[in-house]
Design an enzyme around this catalytic site. Structure first.
Site, PDB file in Angstrom:
ATOM      1  N   ASP A  80      45.846 -35.790  44.145  1.00 16.10           N
ATOM      2  CA  ASP A  80      44.665 -35.011  44.526  1.00 16.10           C
ATOM      3  C   ASP A  80      43.489 -35.889  44.941  1.00 16.10           C
ATOM      4  OD1 ASP A  80      45.857 -32.551  44.189  1.00 16.10           O
ATOM      5  OD2 ASP A  80      45.215 -32.338  42.105  1.00 16.10           O
TER       6      ASP A  80
ATOM      7  N   GLN B  82      53.507 -28.608  38.864  1.00 15.69           N
ATOM      8  CA  GLN B  82      53.512 -27.147  38.915  1.00 15.69           C
ATOM      9  C   GLN B  82      54.928 -26.599  38.767  1.00 15.69           C
ATOM     10  OE1 GLN B  82      51.481 -25.871  42.453  1.00 15.69           O
ATOM     11  NE2 GLN B  82      49.514 -26.708  41.821  1.00 15.69           N
TER      12      GLN B  82
ATOM     13  N   SER C 256      56.442 -32.744  41.062  1.00 15.06           N
ATOM     14  CA  SER C 256      55.518 -31.611  41.022  1.00 15.06           C
ATOM     15  C   SER C 256      55.324 -31.122  39.599  1.00 15.06           C
ATOM     16  CB  SER C 256      56.039 -30.458  41.891  1.00 15.06           C
ATOM     17  OG  SER C 256      55.246 -29.299  41.713  1.00 15.06           O
TER      18      SER C 256
ATOM     19  N   ARG D 200      51.899 -21.751  51.656  1.00  8.39           N
ATOM     20  CA  ARG D 200      52.424 -22.794  50.769  1.00  8.39           C
ATOM     21  C   ARG D 200      53.812 -22.416  50.257  1.00  8.39           C
ATOM     22  NH1 ARG D 200      47.710 -24.879  46.816  1.00  8.39           N
ATOM     23  NH2 ARG D 200      49.250 -26.537  46.520  1.00  8.39           N
TER      24      ARG D 200
ATOM     25  N   ARG E  33      46.827 -31.991  54.134  1.00 10.91           N
ATOM     26  CA  ARG E  33      45.740 -32.930  53.862  1.00 10.91           C
ATOM     27  C   ARG E  33      45.871 -34.234  54.641  1.00 10.91           C
ATOM     28  NH1 ARG E  33      44.761 -31.806  47.377  1.00 10.91           N
ATOM     29  NH2 ARG E  33      43.466 -29.947  47.687  1.00 10.91           N
TER      30      ARG E  33
ATOM     31  N   GLY F 293      47.415 -22.360  44.035  1.00 14.84           N
ATOM     32  CA  GLY F 293      48.841 -22.592  43.907  1.00 14.84           C
ATOM     33  C   GLY F 293      49.261 -22.753  42.461  1.00 14.84           C
TER      34      GLY F 293
ATOM     35  N   LYS G 282      40.352 -28.867  36.040  1.00 14.93           N
ATOM     36  CA  LYS G 282      40.927 -27.643  36.602  1.00 14.93           C
ATOM     37  C   LYS G 282      42.350 -27.405  36.104  1.00 14.93           C
ATOM     38  CE  LYS G 282      41.657 -27.221  41.202  1.00 14.93           C
ATOM     39  NZ  LYS G 282      42.963 -26.613  41.587  1.00 14.93           N
ATOM     40  N   SER G 283      43.169 -28.445  36.115  1.00 13.37           N
ATOM     41  CA  SER G 283      44.551 -28.298  35.666  1.00 13.37           C
ATOM     42  C   SER G 283      44.623 -27.858  34.206  1.00 13.37           C
ATOM     43  CB  SER G 283      45.310 -29.621  35.838  1.00 13.37           C
ATOM     44  OG  SER G 283      45.489 -29.933  37.187  1.00 13.37           O
TER      45      SER G 283
END
EC number: 2.5.1.19
Length: 427
Positions: free
Chosen positions: A312, A168, A166, A120, A343, A92, A20-21
């Site tokens: 994750d 992201q 992070s 978020r 989570r 996100g 996915k990333s």
């Protein structure tokens, strides 16, 4: 949704969907490169589809062939103003990376998402991008979505130390820096997944990495490429767990990505005593075939710089811990509280309702095993990883039913999850 219980064994071979990333980043870089990009093995989950649609709305031609996605890249200067706000869905990654990219454009855009994404925090990207001269505004102190990005083509380079681990945030800054005159330097708190750095180089860009420091000079031009996306280790994680804890299981997972910034789970499995072996390792494209078998596991401590390399996978690691002898401590994982859901709380609630001895802490969990699991009515909380963790946990249930609300969340990253479960099921 009623989940399968009383599994006798899971056996067989499987290819998990594309990472996915990497899929997100392949679409992004294909759109901003010059020329055509062809992507094989792309994940077609809802999150990646949101990224694809966003670039279509920004004027990029993207179409499907039999086994690939083709992107006619427009370069950094070829994006067009969207005629409507861009819908990021539950993603996100889409919101944060596109915010970084669009911060350096000459138009404004609004990015919004679903209820989960709207909770978020986006301040972690608005702060560094604002230091570069960008104008971004969200809702409240944490800059919650919707996020308005007012493009500015005169961004300035920065030296920035990430306050959180992070990928992201790092990627958002890198996408802005690629369009910025001068050198931007990013210092990571802990090493995080490096797919963006690798993809910049794959598309002909340049940057330098020295330990936790990344330096990049802009502006740069990128060229379209042909890419093969490896299988997603985060999706494979659920089958690895099932193979380890369902008695009699023996699973082989093909073409799984083993980028070293993502393989913390594999190290944890080995430390817990799991029977895991690597086959058909391809170091060039960082993939391997992984084989797991039912194992007797032991509790361990998981903390420190290992956490970003398996963030994750922590929900399914918590499930493994319920079936391990002894106590497992998960620490330094407060980032779990700002994922698609909290989570830490969600994992504790779901597994606790199913009979696990699990306690939430501020930055992780304490799990005491080995405990039998029983039926319960639980919810994904709109989080795909909570949903798949629950489906694997249900396989161990001998008494009662497991019903899962909001199971559609799994479509985010693994549309064929339940089909693959049926393929591996052995009575």
């Amino acid at each position: 949704m009623k989940l399968r219980t009383k599994a006798k064994a899971l056996r067989g071979r499987l290819r998990v969907p594309g990472d996915k990333s990497i899929s997100h980043r392949a679409v992004i870089f294909g759109a901003i490169a010059e020329g055509q990009t062809v992507i094989h093995g792309l994940l077609r989950g809802q999150d990646v589809l949101a990224t694809i649609q966003a670039f279509r709305d920004l004027g990029v031609t993207i179409y499907e062939s039999a086994d690939s996605l083709i992107i006619e890249g427009r370069g950094f200067k070829g994006l067009k103003p969207a005629q409507k706000p861009l819908d990021m869905g539950n993603s996100g990654t889409s919101m944060r990376l596109l915010a970084g990219l669009l911060a350096a454009q000459d138009f404004s855009v609004q990015l919004f998402g679903d209820d989960s994404l709207s909770r978020r925090p986006m301040d972690r990207i608005t702060i560094p991008l604002s230091l570069m001269g960008a104008e971004l505004s969200g809702q409240g102190e944490k800059e919650l979505p919707p996020l308005i990005v007012k493009g500015c083509q005169g961004l300035r380079p920065i030296h920035y130390q990430l306050p959180v681990a992070s990928a992201q945030v790092k990627s958002a800054i890198l996408l802005a820096a690629l369009q910025t005159q001068g050198e931007t330097v990013i210092l990571e708190k802990e090493l995080t997944r490096n797919h963006t750095e690798e993809m910049i180089e794959q598309f002909g860009g340049k940057l330098s990495v020295a330990g936790k420091q990344i330096s990049i000079k802009g502006p740069q031009r990128l060229q379209g490429q042909t890419l093969q996306i490896p299988g997603d280790l985060s999706s494979a994680a659920f089958w690895l767990a099932a193979g380890l804890i369902v008695p009699g299981s023996d699973l082989v997972l093909e073409n799984v990505g083993i980028n070293p910034t993502r393989t913390g789970l594999l190290e944890v499995i080995e430390k817990m005593g799991g029977q895991l072996s690597y086959q058909a390792v391809d170091k060039d494209i960082q993939t391997a075939t992984l084989k797991v078998s039912y194992s007797t596991l032991k509790g361990i401590e998981i903390s420190g710089d290992l956490i970003p390399r398996l963030i994750d996978e922590l929900p399914v690691i918590a499930l493994l811990a319920t079936q391990a002898q002894g106590t497992t401590y998960i620490r330094d994982a407060q980032e779990l509280r700002v994922k698609e859901t909290d989570r830490i709380q969600a994992v504790t609630d779901v597994l606790g309702q199913m009979g696990a001895d699990i306690q939430a802490t501020e930055d992780g969990m304490v799990i005491r095993g080995k405990t039998p699991l029983h039926g319960a009515a639980v919810s994904t909380c709109g989080d795909h990883r909570i949903g798949m963790m629950t489906a694997i946990a249900a396989l161990l249930v001998e008494e009662g039913q497991v019903t899962l609300e909001r199971a559609e969340a799994i479509l985010t990253s693994y549309p064929d999850f339940f089909k693959d479960l049926e393929r591996l099921w052995h009575d």
